[in-house]
Enzyme design. Structure first.
Site, PDB file in Angstrom:
ATOM      1  N   ASP A   9       0.869  -1.170   0.000  1.00 22.88           N
ATOM      2  CA  ASP A   9       0.000   0.000   0.000  1.00 22.88           C
ATOM      3  C   ASP A   9       0.915   1.231   0.000  1.00 22.88           C
ATOM      4  O   ASP A   9       2.124   1.119   0.258  1.00 22.88           O
ATOM      5  CB  ASP A   9      -0.893  -0.038   1.248  1.00 22.88           C
ATOM      6  CG  ASP A   9      -1.722   1.215   1.409  1.00 22.88           C
ATOM      7  OD1 ASP A   9      -2.419   1.596   0.450  1.00 22.88           O
ATOM      8  OD2 ASP A   9      -1.656   1.825   2.497  1.00 22.88           O
ATOM      9  N   ASP A  11      -0.158   5.264   0.820  1.00 23.62           N
ATOM     10  CA  ASP A  11      -0.429   6.250   1.870  1.00 23.62           C
ATOM     11  C   ASP A  11      -0.661   5.547   3.207  1.00 23.62           C
ATOM     12  O   ASP A  11      -1.523   4.674   3.327  1.00 23.62           O
ATOM     13  CB  ASP A  11      -1.660   7.088   1.510  1.00 23.62           C
ATOM     14  CG  ASP A  11      -1.476   7.864   0.212  1.00 23.62           C
ATOM     15  OD1 ASP A  11      -0.551   8.691   0.170  1.00 23.62           O
ATOM     16  OD2 ASP A  11      -2.239   7.634  -0.738  1.00 23.62           O
ATOM     17  N   ASP A 168      -1.837  -0.823   6.055  1.00 21.48           N
ATOM     18  CA  ASP A 168      -2.019  -0.164   7.355  1.00 21.48           C
ATOM     19  C   ASP A 168      -3.470  -0.089   7.815  1.00 21.48           C
ATOM     20  O   ASP A 168      -3.729   0.440   8.902  1.00 21.48           O
ATOM     21  CB  ASP A 168      -1.463   1.258   7.286  1.00 21.48           C
ATOM     22  CG  ASP A 168      -2.285   2.168   6.371  1.00 21.48           C
ATOM     23  OD1 ASP A 168      -2.531   1.773   5.208  1.00 21.48           O
ATOM     24  OD2 ASP A 168      -2.686   3.248   6.810  1.00 21.48           O
TER      25      ASP A 168
END
Length: 216
Positions: A9, A11, A168
């Site tokens: 991922d 951001d 995240d």
């Protein structure tokens, strides 16, 4: 099973871009004569794509505006704010260099619009680590659907279950589960309401360099 490729991922996992995304949201709200919102609030909205981000901001402000009508203005601000103040999280460069030295193929799978990803990676000096980028508009589906991760694995020429997702958020966790791809979560990103300690992940790391110990 040995990991043969890593899908990251962007951001909240590699890059802290919340300040820039918040500024793009707030410039959009300024244009609608709506009150600005705190960066900490916007952090809780990041990860499900720009359409959901704008819709959430409008709902939060009590506006009756339709997100689709506001998107052109938001995208202008998003482009303008993209390179304002993004930073790599601690340990990211070391980790990417170590994985590259091992010959590990890597890709980005993000819900960020695909056109915005290469300039951000270039600006931060990490573009050369990634063989492929799958953005939020690369396919008809975006995370948490399985297709973006499966497509990332296919682009890398690897079996889905031999790739490792690193993310995240609940969006990343659900995408990995839906795709049948193992996942390592980072603790420092934008988890929103995800209980990281209860998540069914291979590991939860405080620093990305810890990832290296989880890749055989």
């Amino acid at each position: 099973m040995a990991t043969t490729a890593v899908v990251f991922d962007l951001d909240g996992t590699l890059v802290d871009s919340a300040g820039d995304i918040a500024e793009a949201v707030n410039r959009t709200l300024d244009g609608l004569a709506l009150p600005r919102v705190a960066e900490a609030t916007v952090r809780g909205w990041i990860g499900d794509g720009v359409g959901n981000l704008v819709a959430t901001a409008l709902r939060h402000s009590g506006s009756g505006q339709v997100a689709a009508a506001v998107m052109p203005a938001f995208m202008q601000h998003y482009h303008a704010c993209l390179l304002r103040s993004p930073r790599l999280y601690d340990g990211v460069m070391d980790t990417l260099q170590a994985l590259q030295s091992r010959g590990m193929p890597m890709a980005i799978c993000t819900n960020k619009p695909s056109a915005l990803v290469p300039p951000l990676l270039q600006h931060l000096g990490i573009a050369g680590f990634f063989a492929h980028i799958v953005g939020g508009d690369s396919l008809p589906q975006r995370k948490p659907a399985a297709e973006p991760l499966r497509h990332s694995a296919a682009l890398l020429g690897q079996a889905v279950d031999q790739c490792l997702m690193v993310g995240d958020s609940a969006t990343d966790l659900q995408a990995a589960n839906n795709a049948g791809m193992p996942i390592v979560l980072v603790r420092y990103g934008y988890p929103r309401d995800l209980d990281l300690d209860a998540a069914a992940a291979e590991a939860v790391v405080d620093d990305l360099r810890e990832l290296l110990g989880h890749i055989g």
